[in-house]
Design a protein around this motif. Structure first.
Motif, PDB file in Angstrom:
ATOM      1  N   PHE A  10       0.828  -1.209   0.000  1.00 34.52           N
ATOM      2  CA  PHE A  10       0.000   0.000   0.000  1.00 34.52           C
ATOM      3  C   PHE A  10       0.858   1.252   0.000  1.00 34.52           C
ATOM      4  O   PHE A  10       0.605   2.193  -0.760  1.00 34.52           O
ATOM      5  N   TRP A  11       1.886   1.287   0.844  1.00 33.52           N
ATOM      6  CA  TRP A  11       2.700   2.499   0.943  1.00 33.52           C
ATOM      7  C   TRP A  11       3.533   2.711  -0.328  1.00 33.52           C
ATOM      8  O   TRP A  11       3.796   3.855  -0.723  1.00 33.52           O
ATOM      9  N   ILE A  12       3.921   1.611  -0.962  1.00 33.29           N
ATOM     10  CA  ILE A  12       4.617   1.742  -2.244  1.00 33.29           C
ATOM     11  C   ILE A  12       3.679   2.358  -3.282  1.00 33.29           C
ATOM     12  O   ILE A  12       4.040   3.299  -4.002  1.00 33.29           O
ATOM     13  N   CYS A  13       2.464   1.836  -3.370  1.00 32.78           N
ATOM     14  CA  CYS A  13       1.481   2.346  -4.331  1.00 32.78           C
ATOM     15  C   CYS A  13       1.105   3.793  -4.024  1.00 32.78           C
ATOM     16  O   CYS A  13       0.896   4.599  -4.942  1.00 32.78           O
ATOM     17  N   PHE A  14       1.027   4.121  -2.757  1.00 30.94           N
ATOM     18  CA  PHE A  14       0.660   5.477  -2.362  1.00 30.94           C
ATOM     19  C   PHE A  14       1.707   6.485  -2.841  1.00 30.94           C
ATOM     20  O   PHE A  14       1.363   7.579  -3.292  1.00 30.94           O
ATOM     21  N   SER A  15       2.975   6.111  -2.775  1.00 29.74           N
ATOM     22  CA  SER A  15       4.034   6.990  -3.282  1.00 29.74           C
ATOM     23  C   SER A  15       3.894   7.198  -4.779  1.00 29.74           C
ATOM     24  O   SER A  15       4.057   8.321  -5.291  1.00 29.74           O
ATOM     25  N   VAL A  16       3.576   6.115  -5.500  1.00 34.45           N
ATOM     26  CA  VAL A  16       3.420   6.218  -6.957  1.00 34.45           C
ATOM     27  C   VAL A  16       2.253   7.134  -7.310  1.00 34.45           C
ATOM     28  O   VAL A  16       2.369   8.018  -8.173  1.00 34.45           O
ATOM     29  N   SER A  17       1.120   6.971  -6.646  1.00 29.49           N
ATOM     30  CA  SER A  17      -0.047   7.797  -6.969  1.00 29.49           C
ATOM     31  C   SER A  17       0.183   9.260  -6.584  1.00 29.49           C
ATOM     32  O   SER A  17      -0.306  10.173  -7.268  1.00 29.49           O
ATOM     33  N   THR A  18       0.960   9.501  -5.517  1.00 30.25           N
ATOM     34  CA  THR A  18       1.281  10.887  -5.142  1.00 30.25           C
ATOM     35  C   THR A  18       2.154  11.540  -6.208  1.00 30.25           C
ATOM     36  O   THR A  18       1.955  12.711  -6.563  1.00 30.25           O
ATOM     37  N   VAL A  19       3.128  10.798  -6.737  1.00 31.43           N
ATOM     38  CA  VAL A  19       3.985  11.342  -7.796  1.00 31.43           C
ATOM     39  C   VAL A  19       3.164  11.600  -9.057  1.00 31.43           C
ATOM     40  O   VAL A  19       3.358  12.624  -9.738  1.00 31.43           O
ATOM     41  N   LEU A  20       2.252  10.708  -9.396  1.00 32.97           N
ATOM     42  CA  LEU A  20       1.393  10.926 -10.573  1.00 32.97           C
ATOM     43  C   LEU A  20       0.559  12.194 -10.417  1.00 32.97           C
ATOM     44  O   LEU A  20       0.403  12.973 -11.359  1.00 32.97           O
ATOM     45  N   LEU A  21       0.032  12.409  -9.218  1.00 29.45           N
ATOM     46  CA  LEU A  21      -0.708  13.638  -8.967  1.00 29.45           C
ATOM     47  C   LEU A  21       0.217  14.849  -9.081  1.00 29.45           C
ATOM     48  O   LEU A  21      -0.178  15.909  -9.582  1.00 29.45           O
ATOM     49  N   GLY A  22       1.464  14.679  -8.625  1.00 29.36           N
ATOM     50  CA  GLY A  22       2.438  15.759  -8.753  1.00 29.36           C
ATOM     51  C   GLY A  22       2.732  16.100 -10.201  1.00 29.36           C
ATOM     52  O   GLY A  22       2.895  17.277 -10.551  1.00 29.36           O
ATOM     53  N   LEU A  23       2.797  15.078 -11.059  1.00 30.30           N
ATOM     54  CA  LEU A  23       2.993  15.332 -12.494  1.00 30.30           C
ATOM     55  C   LEU A  23       1.851  16.176 -13.058  1.00 30.30           C
ATOM     56  O   LEU A  23       2.072  17.126 -13.813  1.00 30.30           O
ATOM     57  N   TYR A  24       0.643  15.831 -12.678  1.00 32.99           N
ATOM     58  CA  TYR A  24      -0.511  16.622 -13.137  1.00 32.99           C
ATOM     59  C   TYR A  24      -0.422  18.044 -12.609  1.00 32.99           C
ATOM     60  O   TYR A  24      -0.651  19.016 -13.340  1.00 32.99           O
ATOM     61  N   SER A  25      -0.074  18.161 -11.331  1.00 38.35           N
ATOM     62  CA  SER A  25       0.001  19.489 -10.719  1.00 38.35           C
ATOM     63  C   SER A  25       1.038  20.363 -11.417  1.00 38.35           C
ATOM     64  O   SER A  25       0.795  21.539 -11.705  1.00 38.35           O
ATOM     65  N   LEU A  26       2.201  19.797 -11.703  1.00 41.13           N
ATOM     66  CA  LEU A  26       3.249  20.555 -12.389  1.00 41.13           C
ATOM     67  C   LEU A  26       2.826  20.964 -13.800  1.00 41.13           C
ATOM     68  O   LEU A  26       3.192  22.025 -14.286  1.00 41.13           O
ATOM     69  N   SER A  27       2.053  20.112 -14.450  1.00 39.54           N
ATOM     70  CA  SER A  27       1.612  20.423 -15.811  1.00 39.54           C
ATOM     71  C   SER A  27       0.628  21.583 -15.846  1.00 39.54           C
ATOM     72  O   SER A  27       0.472  22.238 -16.878  1.00 39.54           O
ATOM     73  N   ARG A  28      -0.003  21.848 -14.716  1.00 39.83           N
ATOM     74  CA  ARG A  28      -0.989  22.934 -14.664  1.00 39.83           C
ATOM     75  C   ARG A  28      -0.326  24.302 -14.621  1.00 39.83           C
ATOM     76  O   ARG A  28      -0.908  25.300 -15.004  1.00 39.83           O
ATOM     77  N   ARG A  29       0.908  24.351 -14.082  1.00 45.49           N
ATOM     78  CA  ARG A  29       1.672  25.602 -13.985  1.00 45.49           C
ATOM     79  C   ARG A  29       0.856  26.721 -13.337  1.00 45.49           C
ATOM     80  O   ARG A  29       0.837  27.871 -13.789  1.00 45.49           O
ATOM     81  N   GLU A  30       0.169  26.381 -12.258  1.00 47.99           N
ATOM     82  CA  GLU A  30      -0.620  27.386 -11.558  1.00 47.99           C
ATOM     83  C   GLU A  30       0.294  28.304 -10.761  1.00 47.99           C
ATOM     84  O   GLU A  30       1.343  27.892 -10.275  1.00 47.99           O
ATOM     85  N   GLN A  31      -0.098  29.526 -10.609  1.00 43.33           N
ATOM     86  CA  GLN A  31       0.702  30.496  -9.874  1.00 43.33           C
ATOM     87  C   GLN A  31       0.539  30.268  -8.376  1.00 43.33           C
ATOM     88  O   GLN A  31      -0.567  30.126  -7.873  1.00 43.33           O
TER      89      GLN A  31
END
Length: 620
Positions: A83-104
């Motif tokens: 679970f904790w391994i998968c949780f790290s992966v899903s957090t990074v995937l969300l981070g990729l989306y967040s970075l792509s948004r380039r919000e101020q």
């Protein structure tokens, strides 16, 4: 000592009660960020679904003949880890989306100016080193057109009188160098009651009322004037924020182990940090330094009581930062994390043993958090932060237990050392053959999931505005990344054993004290290295004996190699990076050194020469 301090401005800071909920009437009740529930769903749900699927597949291996207690324990350990391994992966995937948004994430330029105190708690640190960093930050702020006003406080808990004398001389020398309008203060407590918690609370209760905000630094912290200004702007423009945490990046690593940590932090860390910031929302966390907080809110809501031990003794809360963040959020203040603020730095232990010593202290503090999971009024995400901090260390004995069980299972019923788990002893299970293709695929899946956050974070680099040329070019970056992955794989089993030792030391009450970190790395003898890594070496030899005898799975060869080589790997960790290989695992801050780190090095040298000259004067 008050001769180098401003006039007192007392502020009450009552200790909080964990048995009662608390709400600060001054808190403006922040609005939850839009879609924060969605971000939490898309982070937690995939991890739970993937873990459930793995559990369903694996339980089929043991289903014949029913389950035994040991089988249930094995499945539970595997599922818990996954679970904790998968949780790290899903957090990074969300981070990729967040970075792509380039919000101020910058604050409004119309933010009201704040009176900010920069707090630098020190305890037996090298004075010229700390004051050199302080000088560089004050110089940066002086060179900027600041909306806010800043005063810096060196808050000493130093117990060594000789070091304290050098601290005072360094502060006096630095004060004489600073331009008019720059305020630097110094206070040494007569005792260090409460350690860092007591040091900060002493300042709050005696001088906190004169400052609307306080930015807490560490002895090795460095922040550019721009980073400090952006934190202050963010706090000023968000009246609901009680604390805002920056993302400190590692700098100054000149050893093999330090470079490995610095490369991982710089390349892999930002995507993970972005994901964390996205799903945490207003329930962020605090890492003890490089964060700004509203002084009145901190005083009213984050006073820490002592915990009661099983023997009825008072116990100081060691890892105070997570708890203080939870208390602020409990009281109604937002706790935010802004990972895109650049120019926030800290250093990392230079050797494996230095890392282990720090880890033992952190383990002692983080395991205390388990006692606070039922504290009244804490938000669910705040409890998750507390649990996550403790789980980070409890995972080590869990992994070790999995390793032992896996080693005992062997390659099959006839080869296993647990040959009594057979039809001749029907009360015990018959283990599945771990060499079957489907079992091998699951093992490969777990390895892939462990590496996935690193690989995904590399994809995120262009989204952060970085280029591979800033890491020495694509070829140099590839060599550095491969080196970091190999070294991480080699050091992981050693760190697993050492974290298990840290947990046992804490549980048995053997972990005492909170000594300062060796900033330049300790110089350890071969005898010391052997003593520290004796358990890993013995475990590695035992694994190799089992593998060569055919009774231990060959899949454990990488772990066996690491453990049996623990002593030379530990010695390697502290080896300095020579000039001929200075590009190895280099980061963008290594190839193009930030101005503030150059200035800090110059100011440190200047103060060091001054102190050495002062020491020689009486002899002359």
């Amino acid at each position: 000592m008050t001769d180098m301090m401003p006039s007192r401005a007392p502020l009450d800071m009552p200790a909080q009660d964990f048995t009662r909920p608390f709400h600060d009437r001054s808190a403006p009740s922040p609005k939850a960020p839009r879609q924060v529930a969605l971000w939490r769903t898309v982070t937690f749900s995939p991890a739970m679904l993937a873990t459930g699927l793995l559990g369903w597949v694996m339980q089929g291996w043991f289903a014949d003949g029913g389950f035994t207690g040991l089988e249930v324990a094995l499945l539970t350990l595997i599922i818990f880890n996954f679970f904790w391994i998968c949780f790290s992966v899903s957090t990074v995937l969300l981070g990729l989306y967040s970075l792509s948004r380039r919000e101020q994430t910058t604050a409004s330029a119309e933010a009201t100016g704040l009176n900010v105190a920069l707090l630098v708690p020190v305890y037996n640190e090298v004075p010229w080193y700390v004051l050199g960093n302080a000088h560089s930050m004050l110089a940066e702020l002086d060179a900027r057109a600041c909306t806010h006003s800043y005063d810096m406080f060196i808050l000493s808990d130093t117990r060594d009188d000789a070091i304290a004398a050098q601290e005072k001389k360094s502060v006096e020398a630095l004060r004489s160098m600073l331009p008019a309008g720059s305020n630097l203060y110094y206070r040494r407590r007569p005792d260090n009651a409460g350690r860092k918690v007591g040091n900060i609370s002493d300042w709050v209760q005696n001088w906190g009322n004169a400052y609307e905000a306080m930015l807490v630094l560490d002895a090795d912290s460095l922040m550019t004037g721009q980073a400090i200004g952006r934190l202050a702007d963010a706090l000023a423009s968000d009246p609901s924020a009680g604390l805002i945490q920056s993302y400190p990046q590692l700098i100054g690593a000149q050893s093999v182990f330090g470079r490995m940590q610095q490369f991982a932090n710089t390349v892999y860390g930002l995507a993970l940090a972005e994901g964390l910031a996205r799903w945490a929302g207003q329930e962020g966390n605090y890492w003890g330094h490089n964060a700004i907080m509203r002084t009145q809110a901190f005083a009213a809501c984050a006073g820490l009581p002592h915990l009661r031990t099983l023997r009825g003794q008072d116990q100081l809360i060691m890892s105070h930062d997570f708890v203080e963040a939870g208390l602020l959020r409990r009281a109604g203040w937002a706790v935010r994390f802004l990972p895109r603020i650049k120019g926030s730095y800290e250093e990392t232990p230079q050797t494996l043993i230095d890392h282990i010593q720090r880890d033992r202290r952190w383990c002692q503090g983080n395991l205390q958090h388990i006692k606070l999971l039922n504290a009244r009024g804490f938000r669910a995400i705040s409890r998750f932060h507390l649990l996550h901090g403790a789980i980070g260390y409890l995972m080590a004995p869990i992994w070790f237990a999995l390793l032992v069980i896996w080693a005992l299972i062997g390659r099959g019923e006839e080869a296993s050392v647990l040959t009594y788990f057979s039809e001749k002893n029907p009360t015990m299970p018959s283990w599945p053959d771990m060499t079957e293709p489907r079992h091998v695929l699951v093992i490969l899946l777990i390895y892939a999931m462990l590496l996935a956050p690193k690989m995904l974070s590399v994809l995120a680099l262009p989204l952060t505005g970085r280029k591979f040329t800033e890491y020495g070019g694509i070829g140099q970056f590839g060599v550095s990344m491969l080196s970091e992955v190999i070294l991480a794989i080699l050091y992981a089993p050693i760190l697993m054993v050492q974290q298990m030792i840290a947990v046992l030391r804490t549980v048995l009450g053997l972990q005492k004290g909170w000594s300062p970190q060796a900033r330049d790395g300790g110089d350890y003898s071969l005898r010391t290295i052997v003593q520290v890594h004796a358990l890993e070496t013995v475990s590695g030899v035992a694994l190799w004996v089992g593998i060569l005898a055919g009774v231990v799975s060959i899949w454990l060869v990488p772990i066996a190699v690491s453990l049996v080589l623990a002593v030379p790997l530990s010695a390697l960790s502290g080896m300095p990076i020579r000039d001929r290989i200075h590009r190895w695992m280099g980061t963008h801050d290594h190839f193009v050194e930030p101005q503030i780190t150059q200035a800090a090095r110059s100011y440190r040298l200047q103060l060091r020469r001054y102190l050495e000259g002062q020491a020689q004067t009486p002899a002359e």
